[in-house]
Design a protein around this motif. Structure first.
Motif, mmCIF file in Angstrom:
data_model
loop_
_atom_site.group_PDB
_atom_site.id
_atom_site.type_symbol
_atom_site.label_atom_id
_atom_site.label_comp_id
_atom_site.label_asym_id
_atom_site.label_seq_id
_atom_site.Cartn_x
_atom_site.Cartn_y
_atom_site.Cartn_z
ATOM 1 N N GLU A 179 0.833 -1.202 0.000
ATOM 2 C CA GLU A 179 0.000 0.000 0.000
ATOM 3 C C GLU A 179 0.868 1.253 0.000
ATOM 4 O OE1 GLU A 179 -2.801 1.917 3.358
ATOM 5 O OE2 GLU A 179 -3.440 -0.085 2.675
ATOM 6 N N ARG A 180 1.902 1.268 0.833
ATOM 7 C CA ARG A 180 2.798 2.425 0.895
ATOM 8 C C ARG A 180 3.506 2.641 -0.442
ATOM 9 N NH1 ARG A 180 8.010 2.371 1.801
ATOM 10 N NH2 ARG A 180 7.914 0.185 2.473
ATOM 11 N N CYS A 181 3.955 1.554 -1.073
ATOM 12 C CA CYS A 181 4.651 1.684 -2.357
ATOM 13 C C CYS A 181 3.712 2.158 -3.463
ATOM 14 C CB CYS A 181 5.283 0.342 -2.741
ATOM 15 S SG CYS A 181 6.742 -0.095 -1.791
ATOM 16 N N ALA A 182 2.478 1.644 -3.471
ATOM 17 C CA ALA A 182 1.515 2.022 -4.510
ATOM 18 C C ALA A 182 1.198 3.507 -4.445
ATOM 19 C CB ALA A 182 0.247 1.198 -4.372
ATOM 20 N N ILE A 183 1.056 4.052 -3.231
ATOM 21 C CA ILE A 183 0.750 5.474 -3.074
ATOM 22 C C ILE A 183 1.961 6.319 -3.423
ATOM 23 C CG2 ILE A 183 0.104 7.254 -1.427
ATOM 24 C CD1 ILE A 183 -1.558 5.144 0.048
ATOM 25 N N ALA A 184 3.136 5.908 -2.944
ATOM 26 C CA ALA A 184 4.353 6.672 -3.241
ATOM 27 C C ALA A 184 4.666 6.678 -4.729
ATOM 28 C CB ALA A 184 5.535 6.099 -2.452
ATOM 29 N N ALA A 185 4.327 5.577 -5.429
ATOM 30 C CA ALA A 185 4.635 5.460 -6.855
ATOM 31 C C ALA A 185 3.873 6.473 -7.693
ATOM 32 C CB ALA A 185 4.325 4.046 -7.339
ATOM 33 N N LEU A 186 2.775 7.025 -7.172
ATOM 34 C CA LEU A 186 2.027 8.036 -7.910
ATOM 35 C C LEU A 186 2.870 9.262 -8.221
ATOM 36 C CD1 LEU A 186 -1.387 7.867 -6.000
ATOM 37 C CD2 LEU A 186 -1.030 7.243 -8.398
ATOM 38 N N ASP A 187 3.909 9.496 -7.412
ATOM 39 C CA ASP A 187 4.750 10.677 -7.598
ATOM 40 C C ASP A 187 5.997 10.402 -8.424
ATOM 41 O OD1 ASP A 187 3.106 12.430 -6.142
ATOM 42 O OD2 ASP A 187 3.905 11.669 -4.253
ATOM 43 N N ASP A 188 6.147 9.189 -8.938
ATOM 44 C CA ASP A 188 7.282 8.903 -9.814
ATOM 45 C C ASP A 188 7.152 9.717 -11.099
ATOM 46 O OD1 ASP A 188 8.298 7.105 -8.020
ATOM 47 O OD2 ASP A 188 7.431 5.343 -9.004
ATOM 48 N N PRO A 189 8.182 10.434 -11.509
ATOM 49 C CA PRO A 189 8.088 11.223 -12.751
ATOM 50 C C PRO A 189 8.076 10.327 -13.980
ATOM 51 C CG PRO A 189 10.301 11.324 -11.854
ATOM 52 C CD PRO A 189 9.473 10.612 -10.830
ATOM 53 N N VAL A 190 7.474 10.839 -15.041
ATOM 54 C CA VAL A 190 7.471 10.122 -16.317
ATOM 55 C C VAL A 190 8.831 10.310 -16.970
ATOM 56 C CG1 VAL A 190 6.490 10.115 -18.642
ATOM 57 C CG2 VAL A 190 4.991 10.305 -16.655
ATOM 58 N N PRO A 191 9.477 9.241 -17.405
ATOM 59 C CA PRO A 191 10.809 9.373 -18.013
ATOM 60 C C PRO A 191 10.755 10.151 -19.322
ATOM 61 C CG PRO A 191 9.947 7.155 -18.326
ATOM 62 C CD PRO A 191 9.014 7.844 -17.373
ATOM 63 N N HIS A 192 11.848 10.822 -19.614
ATOM 64 C CA HIS A 192 11.921 11.627 -20.835
ATOM 65 C C HIS A 192 12.476 10.847 -22.009
ATOM 66 C CE1 HIS A 192 10.768 15.414 -18.976
ATOM 67 N NE2 HIS A 192 11.593 15.153 -17.979
ATOM 68 N N TRP A 193 12.956 9.631 -21.743
ATOM 69 C CA TRP A 193 13.545 8.901 -22.861
ATOM 70 C C TRP A 193 12.474 8.474 -23.858
ATOM 71 C CZ3 TRP A 193 13.841 6.552 -17.877
ATOM 72 C CH2 TRP A 193 12.958 5.505 -17.675
ATOM 73 N N ARG A 194 12.948 8.148 -25.043
ATOM 74 C CA ARG A 194 12.038 7.786 -26.123
ATOM 75 C C ARG A 194 11.176 6.600 -25.701
ATOM 76 N NH1 ARG A 194 13.808 6.135 -32.301
ATOM 77 N NH2 ARG A 194 11.699 5.897 -33.127
ATOM 78 N N GLY A 195 9.884 6.712 -25.911
ATOM 79 C CA GLY A 195 8.966 5.645 -25.539
ATOM 80 C C GLY A 195 8.298 5.877 -24.202
ATOM 81 N N GLY A 196 8.755 6.909 -23.455
ATOM 82 C CA GLY A 196 8.132 7.174 -22.165
ATOM 83 C C GLY A 196 6.681 7.588 -22.308
ATOM 84 N N LEU A 197 6.429 8.580 -23.179
ATOM 85 C CA LEU A 197 5.063 9.033 -23.439
ATOM 86 C C LEU A 197 4.583 8.346 -24.701
ATOM 87 C CD1 LEU A 197 3.050 11.062 -22.211
ATOM 88 C CD2 LEU A 197 3.814 12.715 -23.894
ATOM 89 N N ILE A 198 3.510 7.548 -24.591
ATOM 90 C CA ILE A 198 3.099 6.707 -25.711
ATOM 91 C C ILE A 198 1.774 7.118 -26.326
ATOM 92 C CG2 ILE A 198 4.370 4.691 -24.910
ATOM 93 C CD1 ILE A 198 1.774 3.632 -23.736
ATOM 94 N N ALA A 199 1.059 8.069 -25.759
ATOM 95 C CA ALA A 199 -0.229 8.472 -26.328
ATOM 96 C C ALA A 199 -0.533 9.905 -25.931
ATOM 97 C CB ALA A 199 -1.351 7.541 -25.854
ATOM 98 N N GLN A 200 -1.157 10.632 -26.825
ATOM 99 C CA GLN A 200 -1.573 12.002 -26.570
ATOM 100 C C GLN A 200 -3.096 12.058 -26.510
ATOM 101 O OE1 GLN A 200 0.167 14.625 -25.905
ATOM 102 N NE2 GLN A 200 2.256 14.164 -26.564
ATOM 103 N N GLY A 201 -3.639 12.783 -25.556
ATOM 104 C CA GLY A 201 -5.086 12.916 -25.442
ATOM 105 C C GLY A 201 -5.567 14.242 -25.997
ATOM 106 N N SER A 202 -6.688 14.720 -25.480
ATOM 107 C CA SER A 202 -7.265 15.972 -25.954
ATOM 108 C C SER A 202 -6.520 17.161 -25.349
ATOM 109 C CB SER A 202 -8.743 16.039 -25.564
ATOM 110 O OG SER A 202 -8.871 16.175 -24.157
ATOM 111 N N ALA A 203 -6.911 18.353 -25.779
ATOM 112 C CA ALA A 203 -6.254 19.582 -25.311
ATOM 113 C C ALA A 203 -6.942 20.182 -24.089
ATOM 114 C CB ALA A 203 -6.228 20.616 -26.439
ATOM 115 N N TRP A 204 -7.951 19.528 -23.532
ATOM 116 C CA TRP A 204 -8.720 20.151 -22.450
ATOM 117 C C TRP A 204 -7.874 20.392 -21.209
ATOM 118 C CZ3 TRP A 204 -12.963 22.647 -23.279
ATOM 119 C CH2 TRP A 204 -13.839 22.252 -24.286
#
Length: 514
Positions: free
Chosen positions: A244-269
Motif C-alpha cells: 500500500e505504501r509503495c503504490a501510493i508513493a509510486a504516484l509521484d514517480d516522474p514520467v521518463p523523458h527517454w524515447r517511448g516514455g510518453l506513448i499516447a496524446q489525449g485531448s487539449a482540455w
C-alpha cells in the motif's frame, strides 16, 4: 409501464458506409442541459431529467456506440499475467490472460437494456468512472499515457491521465501487475483544479456490476483485483502495508523523458485548464513531471488545432471573446468548458465591443443550470440579438417550457420550428422539435420537421422513424406507429434506441387492446 422484452430489430439492410455511420453517431452541438421537457412522450430520457454539462449530448444519452476509430491498445505483462488497455477509449481494460487458463478479450459493443448499470451505451471490458454521471463521458476519448515507469510493485506499470470536466479534476491512474499471487492493482488519484468542486468517488464498471475501491487515503483510491473475466471479476484482499505504501508513493514517480516514455496524446482540455490557471495567477496543483501536459501555444491553436473544440476558449484568455475571425459563424459554436470559466465569461461580457454571441450563449448555460431562468433568458436573448442562431433559439424554448404554462408551450413550439428551419442538420434538434410540438398539441405541424429530416437523409437514423411513430400514435394511427418502429429496427443506430422503440410498441399494444 409494463415490462416487455426488448424490440427485435427488423432484418437489417447492408451495413451503412463508415462515413454515414459516423454522421449518425456524431455528438450533438446543442447546449447539454436538461431537456426532458422537450423530448417525445416515449423517449427514455424524458422521465430521467439529466444534464451532461459540459459534455456534448449523444443520441443514446451520455455515450454513443463505439466511434469508428481503431483502438490504441497497450499490453502489460508480468509473470503469468497479461492485461490489455485501450488508451483510445478512456483507458478501458479490454483483455486479460492469467493463471488457470484464464483468457478473454473484449470487443466493445452497444447495449440498450433496462438492467445495465451503465445505461445505454458502450459495454465491453472494464471501465473506470471518476465522473458524477452513471458513466464517464471521456470513456470513449483518447487519454495521454506513459509506459516504462520504474516499478515499485513488480511487473509492468502503465500510467494515464485525463481531465474530468464535469467535476473539474485531474484523474491520474497507475495500473500495476503484481505476481505471487497474480493481481491487478488500479491506483487512482483525483486532484481538484478549481475551488469548491466535489470529487466523485471512483468506481470500476465491469459489465453489469459496479466495483468500489478496496482502499482509500485522501484523494487516492485503489482497486485490487483477482484476474478474471468482466462477468466474474472479483475484488481481491487488501494490499499489505508495504504494498500500500509503495503504490501510493509510486504516484509521484516522474514520467521518463527517454524515447517511448510518453506513448499516447489525449485531448487539449487539460492543457487549456493550465492556461486558465496561468491567466488567473493560480498555481498548478499537480506535478507536471508526473503527468506531463504540454503548454498550448496560441499560434499553434490558431493553425494546427483549429478543429479542437476547446481551442476557442484560449481566445477568451486573450480578450478575444471565444474567437477572432470565426467569432460570428454559427458553425463554430464549440463546446462548454465548465463552471470555472464563469469569471472569464463575465469579464468578456463587460467588454461588449467584442459582440461575441457565444460568450452570452455559454453564460446563459451556467445561469440555467444554477436555476436563474431570468438571467439565462437575458443572456440567450443577447446572444440571439448579436447573431440569430438555432442554438440560442432552442435554449430560449427550454426557458419557455420551464414556465410550465400553455403560453410557454406554445412559444416553445414556435421557437423550435424556427430553430429547426435554421439548422435542420442537427438530428437531436429535430427530436426535441417534434417533442415540443407534441407537448403543445401540434402533432400536425410535426410533419414540417419530419419532411426536412427526411430530405437531409436522416431517415437512415432510427430516430427519424421513432419520431414518425410518436406522431402517428398521437394521431391514433397505431398500425402506422408499429410499422415505423419496425423500420427503425433496420437502421444503423437501432440498438442504442431500443428502449425508446420498446416503449412505443407497448403503447401501441395497449391502444390495440382497448
Amino acid at each position: 409501464m409494463t415490462t416487455a422484452p426488448e424490440v427485435a430489430p427488423a432484418p437489417a439492410p447492408a451495413p451503412a458506409p463508415a462515413d454515414a455511420r459516423a454522421a449518425l453517431l456524431a455528438p450533438s452541438r446543442l447546449s447539454p442541459l436538461d431537456r426532458s421537457s422537450a423530448l417525445p412522450p416515449h423517449h427514455p430520457l424524458r422521465e430521467q431529467p439529466f444534464s451532461s454539462y459540459p459534455y456534448s449530448h449523444w443520441s443514446g444519452g451520455v455515450l454513443p456506440e463505439p466511434a469508428p476509430r481503431a483502438p490504441h491498445r497497450v499490453d502489460l505483462r508480468s509473470a503469468g499475467l497479461r492485461v490489455g488497455v485501450d488508451l483510445g477509449h478512456g483507458g478501458r481494460i479490454v483483455g486479460m490472460d492469467g493463471p488457470d487458463a484464464l483468457s478473454w478479450d473484449a470487443l466493445p459493443q452497444c447495449v440498450a437494456t433496462r438492467d445495465d448499470v451503465r445505461g445505454i451505451g458502450l459495454r465491453g471490458g472494464i471501465e473506470l468512472n471518476t465522473s458524477p454521471f452513471p458513466r464517464s463521458p471521456w470513456a470513449l476519448e483518447p487519454v495521454p499515457a506513459a509506459l516504462g515507469l520504474p516499478s515499485r510493485l513488480g511487473g509492468d506499470r502503465l500510467r494515464w491521465w485525463q481531465l474530468e470536466r464535469a467535476s473539474h479534476h485531474l484523474t491520474q491512474v497507475d495500473l500495476h501487475l503484481l505476481r505471487d499471487p497474480a493481481r491487478v492493482v488500479v491506483v487512482v488519484r483525483q486532484t481538484p483544479l478549481a475551488a469548491g468542486t466535489a470529487v466523485p468517488a471512483p468506481r470500476l464498471l465491469a459489465d453489469d456490476r459496479v466495483l468500489r475501491p478496496t482502499g482509500t487515503a485522501g484523494l487516492v483510491s485503489w482497486f485490487v483485483l483477482t484476474p478474471g473475466s468482466p462477468s466474474d471479476l472479483a475484488a481481491s484482499g487488501p494490499l499489505d502495508h508495504d504494498e500500500e505504501r509503495c503504490a501510493i508513493a509510486a504516484l509521484d514517480d516522474p514520467v521518463p523523458h527517454w524515447r517511448g516514455g510518453l506513448i499516447a496524446q489525449g485531448s487539449a482540455w487539460l492543457a487549456l485548464e493550465l492556461a486558465r490557471l496561468d491567466a488567473e495567477g493560480a498555481a498548478v496543483p499537480f506535478d507536471r513531471r508526473v503527468t506531463p501536459v504540454a503548454d498550448l501555444q496560441h499560434q499553434e491553436v490558431a493553425t494546427r488545432q483549429r478543429t479542437e473544440t476547446g481551442s476557442q476558449w484560449l481566445h477568451l484568455l486573450r480578450d478575444e471573446g471565444l474567437g477572432t475571425a470565426d467569432r460570428v459563424h454559427p458553425g463554430d459554436v464549440g463546446e462548454p468548458a465548465g463552471f470555472p470559466w464563469q469569471p472569464q465569461l463575465g469579464r468578456a461580457r463587460r467588454q461588449e465591443a467584442l459582440g461575441d454571441w457565444r460568450v452570452h450563449l455559454r453564460s446563459g448555460e451556467i445561469a440555467f443550470l444554477q436555476g436563474d431562468l431570468a438571467e439565462a433568458e437575458a443572456r440567450w436573448s443577447w446572444s440571439y440579438s448579436l447573431r440569430p442562431t438555432a442554438w440560442a433559439d432552442r435554449n430560449l424554448a427550454l426557458v419557455d417550457l420551464a414556465r410550465g404554462t400553455r403560453a410557454g408551450r406554445d412559444a416553445a413550439s414556435v421557437r423550435y420550428l424556427r430553430a429547426h428551419r435554421t439548422h435542420p442538420a442537427e438530428i437531436e434538434l429535430g427530436v426535441e422539435a417534434v417533442g415540443a410540438l407534441l407537448v403543445a398539441d401540434r402533432a400536425g405541424d410535426a410533419g414540417q420537421v419530419l419532411e426536412r429530416m427526411s430530405g437531409l437523409g436522416q431517415h437512415a437514423s432510427a430516430r427519424y422513424w421513432l419520431l414518425e411513430a410518436e406522431v402517428a400514435l398521437r394521431l391514433g394511427r397505431t398500425t402506422d406507429a408499429a410499422a415505423a418502429v419496425r423500420r427503425a429496427g433496420g437502421c444503423a443506430d437501432a440498438t442504442v434506441h431500443g428502449l425508446w422503440a420498446t416503449s412505443i410498441l407497448e403503447s401501441t399494444e395497449q391502444e390495440t387492446t382497448r
